[in-house]
Design a protein around this motif. Sequence first.
Motif, mmCIF file in Angstrom:
data_model
loop_
_atom_site.group_PDB
_atom_site.id
_atom_site.type_symbol
_atom_site.label_atom_id
_atom_site.label_comp_id
_atom_site.label_asym_id
_atom_site.label_seq_id
_atom_site.Cartn_x
_atom_site.Cartn_y
_atom_site.Cartn_z
ATOM 1 N N THR A 86 0.850 -1.184 0.000
ATOM 2 C CA THR A 86 0.000 0.000 0.000
ATOM 3 C C THR A 86 0.889 1.238 0.000
ATOM 4 O O THR A 86 2.111 1.132 -0.017
ATOM 5 N N ASN A 87 0.278 2.389 0.020
ATOM 6 C CA ASN A 87 1.065 3.618 0.082
ATOM 7 C C ASN A 87 1.603 3.884 1.484
ATOM 8 O O ASN A 87 2.239 4.911 1.715
ATOM 9 N N ILE A 91 2.522 -5.608 3.331
ATOM 10 C CA ILE A 91 1.707 -6.551 4.093
ATOM 11 C C ILE A 91 1.891 -7.942 3.502
ATOM 12 O O ILE A 91 1.689 -8.138 2.299
ATOM 13 N N THR A 92 2.270 -8.907 4.327
ATOM 14 C CA THR A 92 2.377 -10.296 3.888
ATOM 15 C C THR A 92 1.438 -11.145 4.732
ATOM 16 O O THR A 92 1.340 -10.957 5.948
ATOM 17 N N ARG A 93 0.770 -12.083 4.067
ATOM 18 C CA ARG A 93 -0.142 -12.994 4.742
ATOM 19 C C ARG A 93 0.122 -14.414 4.252
ATOM 20 O O ARG A 93 0.242 -14.651 3.039
ATOM 21 N N HIS A 94 0.208 -15.374 5.194
ATOM 22 C CA HIS A 94 0.480 -16.768 4.859
ATOM 23 C C HIS A 94 -0.361 -17.675 5.753
ATOM 24 O O HIS A 94 -0.798 -17.274 6.833
ATOM 25 N N ASP A 103 3.426 -6.801 8.887
ATOM 26 C CA ASP A 103 3.264 -5.481 8.293
ATOM 27 C C ASP A 103 4.532 -4.673 8.543
ATOM 28 O O ASP A 103 4.988 -4.577 9.692
ATOM 29 N N ILE A 104 5.090 -4.106 7.487
ATOM 30 C CA ILE A 104 6.294 -3.279 7.606
ATOM 31 C C ILE A 104 5.966 -1.881 7.073
ATOM 32 O O ILE A 104 5.672 -1.733 5.879
#
Length: 207
Positions: A86-87, A91-94, A103-104
């Motif tokens: 995103t701006n 976001i990574t989801r597993h 979330d970074i």
Amino acid sequence: MAISAKLLGEDEYVVVSTRTHWKALIFPVFLLLVVAGAGGFLAAIVPSGSLQTPGRIAILAVGVVILVAFALKPFLNWFFSTYTVTNRRLITRHGILTRTGRDIPLMRINDVSYEHGLVDRILGCGTLHIESAGERGQVVLPDVPHVEHVHLQMSDLLFGGPEGRPGDGILSEEDPPEHMRRRPQQEEQRSKSDDGETLFSSDDGER
């Protein structure tokens, strides 16, 4: 595929959202074809008699177990694993039943790079390396589709302008981080250029 809008903050929007490359499905699809073909062949050659039906059921059961363990699980892992930029953050989801995520904030990312070998270049994917200022340091996202495009999008968000701008992890009313601020010398040179003044003295020209 995109993350739910309910999970986005105010003025936050999705720039890139993707799963890993479809090459993760090559083995599951190949295994499905092999198991289906082998199962059909074995079921057809089972001798007739009282054991024919139980034999075919056993073949079917073994085939289902193999597919669930080695084909269905990789497919579900691929389907439920997403990368979203995103701006404001990465976001990574597993995970299938147990979901994990990270979330970074873009403000904490120091560097973004990518690599892809010959096969990845042919298939149009690659590995994205992200250096963050967090405790875990580097984040590696393998098999990212159109990795060059994703890298370009992230680089534009992070380093789009010398003064920072909405979209690189800062709000319009906030001061940009130190490394994105224009240095006083640059501001002075820019103001002189705008006033039509030369940046070199006549003495320098005579020398």
